[in-house]
Design an enzyme around this catalytic site. Sequence first.
Site, short mmCIF file in Angstrom:
data_model
loop_
_atom_site.label_atom_id
_atom_site.label_comp_id
_atom_site.label_asym_id
_atom_site.label_seq_id
_atom_site.Cartn_x
_atom_site.Cartn_y
_atom_site.Cartn_z
N GLU A 130 0.83 -1.21 0.00
CA GLU A 130 0.00 0.00 0.00
C GLU A 130 0.86 1.26 0.00
O GLU A 130 0.68 2.17 0.82
CB GLU A 130 -0.96 -0.02 1.20
CG GLU A 130 -1.89 -1.21 1.17
CD GLU A 130 -2.94 -1.24 2.27
OE1 GLU A 130 -2.87 -0.40 3.18
OE2 GLU A 130 -3.84 -2.10 2.19
N GLU A 136 -3.74 -9.45 0.49
CA GLU A 136 -4.27 -9.19 1.84
C GLU A 136 -5.79 -9.10 1.75
O GLU A 136 -6.32 -8.49 0.83
CB GLU A 136 -3.68 -7.86 2.33
CG GLU A 136 -3.91 -7.59 3.79
CD GLU A 136 -3.15 -6.34 4.25
OE1 GLU A 136 -1.96 -6.18 3.93
OE2 GLU A 136 -3.78 -5.51 4.93
#
Length: 830
Positions: A444, A522
């Site tokens: 991210e 994820e």
Amino acid sequence: MMGHQNIFMEKRKHYMPIFGNRLILLVTTVVLICNAAIAGVEGQSRRVLNFNAGWSFRLDAETDYKNSTADYSDWRNLDLPHDWSIEMPFDSLSPGRSGTAYLPGGVGWYKKAFALSDADRQKRLYIVFGGIYENSEIWINDVYLGHRPNGYVPIVYDLTDHVYKNGVSNVITVKVNNSQQPNSRFYTGSGIYRDVKLVFTEDVAIAYNGSFITTPLINEDEATVHASFEITNYALREQGNITVETRIHDPEGCIVARKVTPEIFTKKQKVTVVEQEIEVPSPQLWSTDRPVLYRAVTVLRKGKRELDRYETVFGIRSFVFDVKNGFSINGQPMKIRGVCLHSDLGALGMAFNRSAAIRQLQIMKDMGVNGIRTSHNPAASEFLDLCDEMGFIVMNETFDVWKHHKNPFDYHLYWDAWHERDFADHIKRDRNHPSLFVWCLGNEAQEQWHDPGLGESIPRRLAAIVDSLDGTRPTTIASNEMSLDNPVLMSTAVDLIGYNYNHGKWPTFPEDHPGRKFIVTESTSALASRGQYDLVPIDTMRIWPTRWDIPFDGGNSDKSISAYDHVHTPWGSTHEESLRLFEAYPHISGMYVWTGFDYLGEPTPYTWPARSSYFGIVDLAGFPKDVYYLYQSVWTDKDVLHLLPHWNWHQGDTVDVVAYYNNADEVELFVNGISKGRKTKEKNKLHVRWRVPYQAGSLTAVAYQDGIEMRRATRQTAGEAVRLVIKNREDTLDVGNHELAFLEVVAVDLEGNEVPCFNDWVEVETKVGGTVVATDNGNPTDGTSFQSLKRKAYNGKLLVVVKGNKGDDKIAVMAHAKGLRSGIRQLVVE
Ligand code: GAL
């Protein structure tokens, strides 16, 4: 591979679950015979010494202790690995805030004196730190060895020219500076929290992490092993006529192949690369079910003299990621059923302990997990060894941030100067592990939004580093911005597109990214406190917090979260929802659920006094939450019938009762023997549910297949707690290997039923031998120090972690609570 040199290692262990959760050590006769055959020829050309014992430590940001003459006689004595943050009180004002579990950092100093014998006069000497968080500076005697900001990569210094080798004392000084906070989104610990080793070699030797073994061709008859070695020469002149011999030992320890490369010439102060191709007959393939390991023992000789003996553990396996059909290993399709794990070990903090890691991994294995994502930084290399031995598909990650920050003092400060070196060191440390399958280049990253130029160039540069140093494994990046304008997501430099969350977009991935391969890096981020149930209809979904960027002021007043799998973050999903989608689509090669275990820090959606996460499928103490059995029912063949909640409510309560089950077609619920009906899982559901009025007594579920009872599960209303019972998985403890015992304290009523709402204070002590090193109960809001011997139980359970002391032959642990008969448990020391 330093982590893979078994100079001091006992016979390799193969862990297999039998009798439920018990681990056993299998050492076959064949192993002994085969190893005995080579034992006589082992030389002393390379020695690796565990350097963990006997350090002195002081927490002090004011004084400079770098001089070897600085007085440290009154410092605390300890053995490494060590994490000082975990020993400190939780503090709402701690500068790391909730990210680091409200535990402080600071500046710590470590010193150790050691003498070398005359016999080592001709040796080269290196010190290897497995990980120091963070900003370490190291001196040997009064020579400055260097500074390393990164807290996770291995750190190696050459001590050869700076040590006395005539019995005079040497002093090594390590300064650890974790005072600039916040520097992480999750708990990091502070200190020298992984193993330290001293490595002695000859002048001509294989470099640190200087072997690389690949298996480019594999078929039933043979596997081609390609081995490359970096040989360093620190002698005063070039050295010729060196022979490099590699012997391959099969999983039973027998030598099955051998290669000799003669006449190697090494220039002084240079690295010479030697490559060998070795055919291994009838290869045994590494898989998650049968994680068999080969060993390459490489010996360098000049004439008859042995210069080095270097061991590399590796595995033989092939794998493919496919656009349509996802992942397959050794020709067999297999979904990667993974979890993300941070590196902390709960109440032990970051201080690595092999038995604690085995416990974590075994709990995951028993649930059906076959993959681990080492989010978001390099794990201990010993952890990867365990993944090799126990059989997991590892997604290996190096960075949580690139050049743009997530916290004011995080790794972005060091990105420019250090990331290439840190990444290369990580790759070289881990590239021989057969459990390693994917390199994840980032998580991210802010560059997804804030810097399209870097968002494009950083993935390209990192992927090129992987190609140059490994080249056998695919790369991915964990992205959470799904826009096609996101240069990180769209990077063609990586092999697999990695989605964090966004489960609604998983089904249409093939249309959204034609021709690309897909992995869920994820998922989920659902929330629960173990053993906690809010009596609301469980189909009332709760999205907590309501938005990631709006502070949360709702929730339960005691900061608990109901464990019915009906609470999740706005970016996440319930466990059931993401699990169902993941299983439904073959193009999804793998999924790593956030997270396998609760971890320290990120107590989403709450803040102080909540200090650890609610995301885990298992709580921080290692006790499974109910959804553990949801996964087990889908991911394993074990017979599962799990019933929730507990059965201690108030007369008149309406209770939703849920069962997770498999290997059966319907389940019937009985309250005090009266049927509440049979249910079968509806389409798209992975559980069955009844809504029933509570009546004290028994709650029983019976699972049937074709009308025949297969198994049953009962929850009994428990009466008053009358005594404590201490349960444990192991009856023995291996003190020499720093094994820890993980004991579970429960309270039971007169009939022996566990009391699920027991939340009273418990005090633990060792009566004979041993030391209690930590206690925990899995409650994310518990402010009691992990070192405390007094702690409240949480929803019926308490964990006691015990270590053995030298000289113990028995350990007895007791637990006391007011008004209850005490519990006692004995362990035999091995
Ligand atoms: C993700 C992030 C993880 C963790 C998680 C919590 O976005 O990658 O590190 O913060 O959210 O839900």
